[in-house]
Design a protein around this motif. Structure first.
Motif, PDB file in Angstrom:
ATOM      1  N   GLY A 178       0.838  -1.197   0.000  1.00 36.36           N
ATOM      2  CA  GLY A 178       0.000   0.000   0.000  1.00 36.36           C
ATOM      3  C   GLY A 178       0.867   1.238   0.000  1.00 36.36           C
ATOM      4  N   TYR A 179       0.231   2.376  -0.034  1.00 40.05           N
ATOM      5  CA  TYR A 179       0.974   3.620  -0.087  1.00 40.05           C
ATOM      6  C   TYR A 179       0.170   4.730   0.565  1.00 40.05           C
ATOM      7  N   PRO A 180       0.719   5.562   1.424  1.00 40.78           N
ATOM      8  CA  PRO A 180       2.100   5.482   1.943  1.00 40.78           C
ATOM      9  C   PRO A 180       2.292   4.259   2.833  1.00 40.78           C
ATOM     10  N   GLU A 181       3.477   3.702   2.774  1.00 43.00           N
ATOM     11  CA  GLU A 181       3.728   2.460   3.480  1.00 43.00           C
ATOM     12  C   GLU A 181       3.968   2.698   4.971  1.00 43.00           C
ATOM     13  N   PRO A 182       3.517   1.737   5.783  1.00 40.91           N
ATOM     14  CA  PRO A 182       3.888   1.783   7.200  1.00 40.91           C
ATOM     15  C   PRO A 182       5.310   1.272   7.448  1.00 40.91           C
TER      16      PRO A 182
END
Ligand code: FES
Ligand code: FES
Lengths: 768, 150
Positions: free
Chosen positions: A81-85
């Motif tokens: 996903g984005y923004p990434e954790p």
């Protein structure tokens, strides 16, 4: 249901076994440059000088890349996903090397031999630094693994690289310390889980070429083609529109391919040389330079009253993310968020801890994603509590475990590195799973142990587990259905079949909704140019998320078909009936078959292409649940264990394809048993990987499996496609705790460290 | 060096390096059914039949195979078709990367052992690793295939 919940053979199994081209390397261009990587011999070092002149001059060498030759832009390899954790703490190539096997330089040459020779000609002068190898000593260690200033987190995750902390987290419901004080019984134990290797059969593989529009075309053995496109674009500064990522068949992933491994280097080679290039990881590279499971130290405290009612659970975890912080926070959180809600009746619960960097192979996503680690600790502690209270461990669980229509505050608190999503358990057949498993294993006769003579003891043990079905509000899947002349369909999905059979089950969902058969639904997955978006195959999301997208697309297609049929029959679309094969209307004498209608649409009248797209993201993540029961025979003298039977009773809602769902569960069980019993990534004192092939890293073989008994609970999740939840990960979670509990039931020793090898059991017995 | 051998019932001449493995030769000539799962003769995905016996093509030098008869799944399509049908019925297919190699071992098993016990089957297949399936569905499929007349 005519297609769903039926055992349909996988749609491509035959073609694969018959030997047709299927996997990434099968599609590499014949004249590809061979890319090879020079890897660090040191666990931690700074490159003082690197001289590639001799390598560059070697005939047949097309390109050499060192950290001087690549863009310097921090990114994360994690496709999530984005923004990434995940922190952006990785460079294509860097002046620091942070584990044995880290990338130093890459060469591209006409053949493998030349590439190997060129690697030897690269002169590197290292300043060797003191590595951090013990994750319990990593925080505030004098060696800082990521001293560089330009790395960063995408949103607050507790990223403090200056103290070797990749992430940290804390949550508490009510006051755990206070609650524990009021408990009549408290169990306190520290558990350790090891690094496990994915060991998928197909190595990480990527190849690239430019097409006639000068675009970069990449075949990648990946779980996340759309993330691959985005991350390459960001890290290499190439517009996303210039990149096409094709994922052919993938030879297993288990989370290990939820990241980019050779993609950056191969892309750079093709972009710079304009020549096709390929990289197939050696098995050593797969072990040494891809990913492992995050090792963890888990301190658990569980408090209850005398009757066995749980009052408080406290969990502190220290997790080891290795050299880079991929999935650092999220795997850590899942160790709580997909374990603790099972005991939702406690008064107070706390979950906290840190994820630290060490100079070891990076840890990443791995089937179970933290849940297996947390499950081992909590489900072992529950048995310890049962023993202390002198209650049957099954009865103790039944008193305390989550049930249908209940919830847990944890769902709202803990999400994917951020806040979570409140949800009710609309389906939870854990009670059935436990009862049925108890009967299938013969708990009544076999618990806790039987001496079978010959210094052998037979015993049983069990554990319960939950997982999820995608990540709410984040994971997204889309599907497009296209009608063809002759009345068959194309189904294109971004969902990524990595061997779990998603192409088959998505075809089943489409066929069911379109009232046709699977052979009339031609599936294609996944290609960033041609298929709609999907976040990818991870977090047990495909059946639920992508399946719902397919279902929605199919319903839309039916509407389009009805409209077209209404035109043909000259009636109102509302009056049209469709049975999958033909259209009729009470307003008309005539009918029209789907074949005739589609031929009419493409050749004769009212010509029109019918295409319907559906997309879906979850607003909740209905957990699959299961109860796992193991029966073992253990030798009192040698502590050798034979696993006689593993019973799994699973609530995954409707199994779309019961045989394939069973395969998911059983594959997970066996991987979980490997982790529980013997699989272990081992390092030397200097941080070199010792377990770097299949002789030194043993995975279960045909001989290790005696009997697996797998059943599904009747369950129908309203929000899922045809009542389905996901099933890709749940199988892996229970084996460590179930085996540990069985060992205790046999010998009275509590194993707190994975893997539970005969040597470790033996040592515990000596100390007893 | 020129090597003459029979590949899937056809005579072939390969011009190879002395150090080239059969796995490399086959894949270089577009026989993609043989897979490379490791480099240490320890996974079984590269299995071929050499004069009827299952062998690891990654550990055989092509130059040593003068006049040998090599079979891959492409050379026994009818039998592999049968095996794959049972795999399909039992839900034994997952990623499939192990399957062509496994199919050759299963075929050889049927030729070499009559009435094998479950243990015999497992022992025969111990070199064909599978990380996906948990093996159980594969055993069921194999037993059904072995029950068919040769
Ligand atoms: S490639 Fe693994 S045994 Fe040959
Ligand atoms: S099916 Fe994936 S390795 Fe066997």
């Amino acid at each position: 249901m005519k297609v769903v919940k039926h055992e349909i053979p996988s749609i491509d199994g035959k073609g694969i076994m018959m030997g047709h081209k299927a996997y990434t390397d099968d599609f590499a261009e014949r004249n590809s440059l061979i890319v090879k990587v020079l890897r660090s011999p040191h666990a931690f070092a700074k490159i003082k000088k690197i001289n590639a002149d001799h390598a560059r001059k070697l005939p047949g060498v097309a390109l050499v890349l060192t950290h001087h030759d690549v863009p310097r832009k921090p990114f994360t390899r994690a496709g999530q996903g984005y923004p990434e954790p995940s922190p952006h703490d990785k460079f294509v190539l860097d002046e620091y090397v942070r584990y044995v096997g880290d990338e130093v330089a890459a060469v591209a040459a006409v053949d493998e031999k030349t590439a190997d020779e060129a690697l030897k000609l690269i002169e590197v002068e290292y300043k060797v630094l003191e590595p951090v190898l013990d994750f319990e000593k990593a925080l505030n260690h004098e060696s800082v693994i990521h001293p560089e200033e330009d790395i960063h987190e995408m949103f607050p995750i507790g990223f403090k690289p200056k103290i070797n902390q990749a992430a940290a987290y804390h949550m508490e419901v009510k006051n755990v310390e206070e609650s524990l004080k009021t408990c009549e019984v408290v169990i306190e134990e520290t558990f350790y889980t090891q690094a496990q290797a994915h060991a998928m059969m197909e190595p990480h593989t990527v190849n690239a070429r430019l097409d006639v529009q000068n675009r970069l075309i990449i075949y990648s053995s990946t779980q996340t083609p759309f993330h691959v496109r985005r991350i390459i674009s960001q890290a290499l500064d190439v517009p996303m529109s210039r990149i096409r990522v094709i994922k052919p068949r993938v030879g297993g992933g288990f989370g290990g391919k939820q990241a980019l491994h050779g993609e950056m280097l191969v892309s750079l080679v093709t972009l710079r040389t304009h020549k096709p290039a390929k990289l197939v990881y050696t098995r050593k590279e797969v072990f040494e330079s891809s990913y492992t499971r995050h090792p963890m130290r888990i301190k658990v405290k569980i408090g209850a009253d005398k009757t066995g009612k749980l009052r408080a659970i406290d969990c502190h975890i220290l997790s080891d993310t290795g050299a880079y912080g991929e999935h650092a926070l999220t795997v850590f959180m899942v160790a709580g968020s997909k374990v603790l809600p099972m005991y939702n009746k406690v008064d107070a619960v706390r979950f906290h801890g840190e994820v630290v960097y060490t100079n070891k192979t990076s840890a990443g996503a791995y089937r179970g994603y933290g849940a297996i680690q947390g499950n081992f600790a909590v489900e072992s502690a529950i048995d310890m509590l049962a023993h202390k209270l002198n209650i049957d461990p099954i009865e103790l669980r039944k008193m305390n475990m989550i049930a249908e229509n209940e919830t847990s505050p944890i769902f709202a608190i803990m999400g994917e590195g951020t806040e979570g999503t409140a949800m009710n358990m609309d389906t939870c057949k854990l009670d059935y799973c436990v009862e049925r498993g108890k009967a299938l294993i013969g708990w009544h006769e076999k618990y806790p142990r039987q001496d079978v003579g010959n210094h052998k003891i037979r015993s049983v043990g069990m554990a319960i587990a939950m997982q999820g079905s995608g990540i709410p509000y984040i994971d997204m899947g889309a599907a497009t259905i296209k009608l063809n002349d002759d009345g068959f369909y194309n189904l294109t999905v971004g969902a990524t079949d990595i061997g779990q059979g998603s192409d088959t089950i998505l075809a089943q969902i489409a066929a069911e909704a379109l009232m046709t058969t699977v052979d009339k639904v031609i599936v294609y997955s996944s290609d960033t140019d041609l298929t709609p978006f999907d976040t990818g195959a991870y977090a047990s999301s495909t059946t639920y998320i992508s399946g719902n997208a397919v279902y929605k697309a199919a319903l839309k297609m039916i509407e389009l078909l009805k409209k077209a049929a209404a035109k043909a029959l000259k009636v109102d679309a509302e009056t049209i009936q469709f049975d999958g094969k033909a259209f009729s209307s009470e307003a008309s004498e005539s009918t029209i078959s789907l074949i005739d209608l589609s031929n009419r649409l493409y050749y004769n009248e009212d010509q029109e292409q019918l295409t319907a797209t559906g997309s879906y993201f979850g607003t909740k993540s209905p957990p699959p649940f299961m109860a796992g029961f193991i029966e073992i025979e253990i030798d009192k003298e040698t502590a050798e264990i034979e696993i006689l039977n593993y019973v799994s009773v699973v609530d995954c809602g409707t199994p779309i394809n019961p045989k394939l769902a069973q395969g998911q569960v059983e594959g997970g069980i066996v991987q979980g048993l490997g982790m529980a019993h013997f699989e272990e990534v081992k390092y030397s004192k200097k941080g070199q990987l010792i377990s770097n092939d299949w002789l030194t890293y043993k995975i279960p073989t045909s001989l290790d499996i005696k009997k697996l008994t797998t059943e599904f609970a009747e369950s129908y999740e309203e929000s899922g496609p045809y009542g389905a939840k996901s099933v890709g990960e749940i199988g892996i979670d229970t084996p460590p705790a179930a085996l540990g509990n069985a060992i205790f039931n046999a010998l009275g020793v509590r194993m707190t460290e994975l893997p539970m090898t005969p040597e470790k059991i033996f040592q515990k017995l000596q100390k007893k | 060096m020129i090597v003459k051998l029979t590949l899937n019932h056809q005579e072939k001449r390969f011009d190879v390096d002395a150090s080239e493995t059969l796995l490399e030769t086959l894949r270089n000539h577009d026989v993609m059914s043989v897979k490379k799962g490791c480099d240490a003769s320890s996974c079984g995905t590269c299995t071929v039949l050499v004069d009827g016996k299952p062998m690891l093509s990654c550990s055989l030098l092509t130059v040593r195979l003068q006049n040998k008869h090599i079979i891959t799944v492409d050379g026994i399509h009818d039998e592999v078709e049968k095996i794959s049908t049972y795999f399909g019925l039992e839900g034994a297919d997952q990623c499939g990367f192990c399957n062509p190699g496994m199919a050759l071992s299963i075929y050889a098993l049927k030729q070499m052992l009559s009435n094998p016990s479950s243990e015999d089957i497992k022992t025969f297949l111990v070199g064909n690793l599978c990380r996906c399936s948990g093996y159980q569905a594969q055993f069921k499929a194999i037993k059904r295939y072995l029950g068919d007349p040769l």
